[in-house]
Design a protein around this motif. Structure first.
Motif, PDB file in Angstrom:
ATOM      1  N   ASP A  55       3.844  -3.412   8.130  1.00 53.85           N
ATOM      2  CA  ASP A  55       2.894  -2.646   8.928  1.00 53.85           C
ATOM      3  C   ASP A  55       2.816  -3.239  10.323  1.00 53.85           C
ATOM      4  O   ASP A  55       2.987  -4.444  10.517  1.00 53.85           O
ATOM      5  CB  ASP A  55       1.509  -2.687   8.254  1.00 53.85           C
ATOM      6  CG  ASP A  55       0.610  -1.533   8.697  1.00 53.85           C
ATOM      7  OD1 ASP A  55       0.996  -0.789   9.618  1.00 53.85           O
ATOM      8  OD2 ASP A  55      -0.479  -1.389   8.112  1.00 53.85           O
ATOM      9  N   ASN A  82      -2.548   0.515   6.870  1.00 53.58           N
ATOM     10  CA  ASN A  82      -3.665   0.054   6.053  1.00 53.58           C
ATOM     11  C   ASN A  82      -4.509  -0.953   6.815  1.00 53.58           C
ATOM     12  O   ASN A  82      -4.188  -1.318   7.953  1.00 53.58           O
ATOM     13  CB  ASN A  82      -3.144  -0.600   4.751  1.00 53.58           C
ATOM     14  CG  ASN A  82      -2.349   0.348   3.888  1.00 53.58           C
ATOM     15  OD1 ASN A  82      -2.800   1.446   3.569  1.00 53.58           O
ATOM     16  ND2 ASN A  82      -1.150  -0.066   3.498  1.00 53.58           N
ATOM     17  N   SER A  83      -5.570  -1.403   6.170  1.00 55.51           N
ATOM     18  CA  SER A  83      -6.439  -2.442   6.712  1.00 55.51           C
ATOM     19  C   SER A  83      -6.388  -3.632   5.764  1.00 55.51           C
ATOM     20  O   SER A  83      -6.455  -3.457   4.544  1.00 55.51           O
ATOM     21  CB  SER A  83      -7.884  -1.936   6.822  1.00 55.51           C
ATOM     22  OG  SER A  83      -7.921  -0.724   7.543  1.00 55.51           O
ATOM     23  N   TYR A  84      -6.289  -4.826   6.337  1.00 52.19           N
ATOM     24  CA  TYR A  84      -6.129  -6.031   5.523  1.00 52.19           C
ATOM     25  C   TYR A  84      -7.331  -6.940   5.762  1.00 52.19           C
ATOM     26  O   TYR A  84      -7.451  -7.574   6.807  1.00 52.19           O
ATOM     27  CB  TYR A  84      -4.800  -6.699   5.880  1.00 52.19           C
ATOM     28  CG  TYR A  84      -3.674  -5.685   5.873  1.00 52.19           C
ATOM     29  CD1 TYR A  84      -3.166  -5.193   4.672  1.00 52.19           C
ATOM     30  CD2 TYR A  84      -3.170  -5.166   7.069  1.00 52.19           C
ATOM     31  CE1 TYR A  84      -2.175  -4.224   4.656  1.00 52.19           C
ATOM     32  CE2 TYR A  84      -2.178  -4.203   7.063  1.00 52.19           C
ATOM     33  CZ  TYR A  84      -1.677  -3.732   5.861  1.00 52.19           C
ATOM     34  OH  TYR A  84      -0.695  -2.772   5.849  1.00 52.19           O
ATOM     35  N   VAL A 115       1.669 -10.580  -2.646  1.00 56.43           N
ATOM     36  CA  VAL A 115       0.753  -9.820  -3.507  1.00 56.43           C
ATOM     37  C   VAL A 115       1.230 -10.084  -4.939  1.00 56.43           C
ATOM     38  O   VAL A 115       2.000  -9.297  -5.504  1.00 56.43           O
ATOM     39  CB  VAL A 115       0.801  -8.318  -3.170  1.00 56.43           C
ATOM     40  CG1 VAL A 115      -0.332  -7.573  -3.872  1.00 56.43           C
ATOM     41  CG2 VAL A 115       0.731  -8.094  -1.675  1.00 56.43           C
ATOM     42  N   TYR A 121      -4.688  -7.312  -3.963  1.00 57.51           N
ATOM     43  CA  TYR A 121      -5.123  -8.604  -3.430  1.00 57.51           C
ATOM     44  C   TYR A 121      -3.904  -9.399  -2.933  1.00 57.51           C
ATOM     45  O   TYR A 121      -2.886  -9.487  -3.629  1.00 57.51           O
ATOM     46  CB  TYR A 121      -5.858  -9.406  -4.507  1.00 57.51           C
ATOM     47  CG  TYR A 121      -7.184  -8.804  -4.908  1.00 57.51           C
ATOM     48  CD1 TYR A 121      -8.332  -9.013  -4.142  1.00 57.51           C
ATOM     49  CD2 TYR A 121      -7.289  -8.014  -6.050  1.00 57.51           C
ATOM     50  CE1 TYR A 121      -9.548  -8.452  -4.505  1.00 57.51           C
ATOM     51  CE2 TYR A 121      -8.508  -7.452  -6.429  1.00 57.51           C
ATOM     52  CZ  TYR A 121      -9.631  -7.672  -5.648  1.00 57.51           C
ATOM     53  OH  TYR A 121     -10.831  -7.111  -6.004  1.00 57.51           O
ATOM     54  N   PHE A 122      -4.035  -9.984  -1.751  1.00 57.80           N
ATOM     55  CA  PHE A 122      -2.927 -10.744  -1.189  1.00 57.80           C
ATOM     56  C   PHE A 122      -3.373 -12.158  -0.835  1.00 57.80           C
ATOM     57  O   PHE A 122      -4.567 -12.473  -0.788  1.00 57.80           O
ATOM     58  CB  PHE A 122      -2.370 -10.045   0.061  1.00 57.80           C
ATOM     59  CG  PHE A 122      -3.351  -9.953   1.220  1.00 57.80           C
ATOM     60  CD1 PHE A 122      -3.437 -10.970   2.158  1.00 57.80           C
ATOM     61  CD2 PHE A 122      -4.166  -8.840   1.378  1.00 57.80           C
ATOM     62  CE1 PHE A 122      -4.332 -10.888   3.221  1.00 57.80           C
ATOM     63  CE2 PHE A 122      -5.059  -8.749   2.439  1.00 57.80           C
ATOM     64  CZ  PHE A 122      -5.139  -9.778   3.360  1.00 57.80           C
ATOM     65  N   ILE A 176      -6.535  -5.297   0.262  1.00 56.39           N
ATOM     66  CA  ILE A 176      -5.889  -4.229   1.021  1.00 56.39           C
ATOM     67  C   ILE A 176      -6.713  -2.953   0.912  1.00 56.39           C
ATOM     68  O   ILE A 176      -6.975  -2.444  -0.184  1.00 56.39           O
ATOM     69  CB  ILE A 176      -4.465  -3.993   0.506  1.00 56.39           C
ATOM     70  CG1 ILE A 176      -3.664  -5.295   0.601  1.00 56.39           C
ATOM     71  CG2 ILE A 176      -3.770  -2.887   1.293  1.00 56.39           C
ATOM     72  CD1 ILE A 176      -2.355  -5.263  -0.157  1.00 56.39           C
ATOM     73  N   PHE A 201       4.362  -7.692   3.399  1.00 61.59           N
ATOM     74  CA  PHE A 201       3.829  -8.046   2.089  1.00 61.59           C
ATOM     75  C   PHE A 201       4.969  -8.079   1.073  1.00 61.59           C
ATOM     76  O   PHE A 201       5.784  -7.161   0.991  1.00 61.59           O
ATOM     77  CB  PHE A 201       2.759  -7.035   1.652  1.00 61.59           C
ATOM     78  CG  PHE A 201       1.529  -7.089   2.509  1.00 61.59           C
ATOM     79  CD1 PHE A 201       0.461  -7.910   2.171  1.00 61.59           C
ATOM     80  CD2 PHE A 201       1.445  -6.342   3.677  1.00 61.59           C
ATOM     81  CE1 PHE A 201      -0.660  -7.987   2.981  1.00 61.59           C
ATOM     82  CE2 PHE A 201       0.328  -6.415   4.487  1.00 61.59           C
ATOM     83  CZ  PHE A 201      -0.728  -7.244   4.142  1.00 61.59           C
ATOM     84  N   LEU A 223      -3.136  -0.341  -3.279  1.00 57.52           N
ATOM     85  CA  LEU A 223      -4.430  -0.636  -2.678  1.00 57.52           C
ATOM     86  C   LEU A 223      -5.448  -0.880  -3.785  1.00 57.52           C
ATOM     87  O   LEU A 223      -5.233  -0.525  -4.942  1.00 57.52           O
ATOM     88  CB  LEU A 223      -4.902   0.524  -1.800  1.00 57.52           C
ATOM     89  CG  LEU A 223      -4.318   0.618  -0.387  1.00 57.52           C
ATOM     90  CD1 LEU A 223      -2.819   0.898  -0.416  1.00 57.52           C
ATOM     91  CD2 LEU A 223      -5.038   1.704   0.414  1.00 57.52           C
TER      92      LEU A 223
END
Length: 245
Positions: A55, A82-84, A115, A121-122, A176, A201, A223
């Protein structure tokens, strides 16, 4: 039968038994070896790291309001896809990114996270450095570096111009989320980052048998099942690395 004849007969019998046992052992060993070789042939594997997603980073910020089921969310890496959301390490990163002069900050371009279970979850590390001329540093700067784990990492190039560089390596964990709700506003009202930043990721290491080497190892980044889009307040540091025009 004489005693000598009995001894010879017994000796011959022992020799035959020993020979038979040795032959059986060698045959058994040969079978085991063949089985092992065949087994190795069948189970030869290749180790691969699966890229789940990449991303482009638009901005760094924080949630405009508390996120449901993620009360410890602190910092957000705003991506185009996406938003992390950082749930650990975000407070430390915000402190670094807001208390240091943005024009002297350089965030490592190749940010990568794993991940492990592809469950939303990362985890990983965020790395950045801060550099300027030595005579521009104040005592309070060095105190800040000590308190926040800064390590002197001055390069030969830095030293040639009498500059000093400090590096920071912050372990982070996060979740995520979908693309932020106010992404269009962020893109239209704020300067783009001075250089492109990409976040990657990776899935956990996978084992693929050579007999099925044609199979795809790609996966789709998952996600969180409860993730909802949200607004973000950007941090005032959209330059990161060079002075903004």
């Amino acid at each position: 039968m004489s005693i000598n004849s009995q001894k010879i007969s017994i000796s011959a019998t022992k020799t035959l038994i020993a020979g038979a046992a040795l032959s059986a052992l060698l045959a058994s060993s040969g079978c085991a070896t063949n089985e092992l070789l065949e087994s190795n042939t069948r189970t030869t594997t290749n180790t691969v790291n699966s890229v789940l997603s990449q991303d482009q980073i638009v901005a760094f910020g924080r949630p405009a309001s508390a996120l449901p089921k993620t009360p410890n969310a602190t910092m957000v890496i705003v991506g185009e896809k996406n938003s992390y959301v950082l749930t650990q390490g975000g407070t430390e990163m915000i402190s670094l990114l807001t208390k240091l002069d943005p024009k002297n900050i350089n965030v490592e371009n190749a940010m990568s996270f794993t991940v492990p279970n592809n469950d939303g979850y990362f985890q990983g590390r965020m790395k950045m450095s801060y550099a300027k001329l030595k005579d521009e540093f104040a005592r309070s700067d060095y105190q800040f570096f000590l308190q926040n784990g800064g390590q002197d990492c001055s390069s030969d190039s830095d030293l040639r111009i009498n500059a000093q560089r400090f590096c920071f390596d912050v372990p982070v964990q996060g979740a995520i989320y979908p693309q932020v709700s106010n992404l269009s506003m962020i893109q239209s009202q704020y300067k783009a980052l001075s250089k492109p930043y990409t976040v990657t990721f990776y899935g956990k290491t996978q084992q693929t048998q050579t007999t099925t080497s044609g199979a795809s190892t790609g996966q789709k980044l998952v996600l969180l099942p409860f993730a909802l889009a949200f607004d973000v307040v950007t941090l005032p540091l959209q330059i990161l690395g060079t002075v903004a025009n």
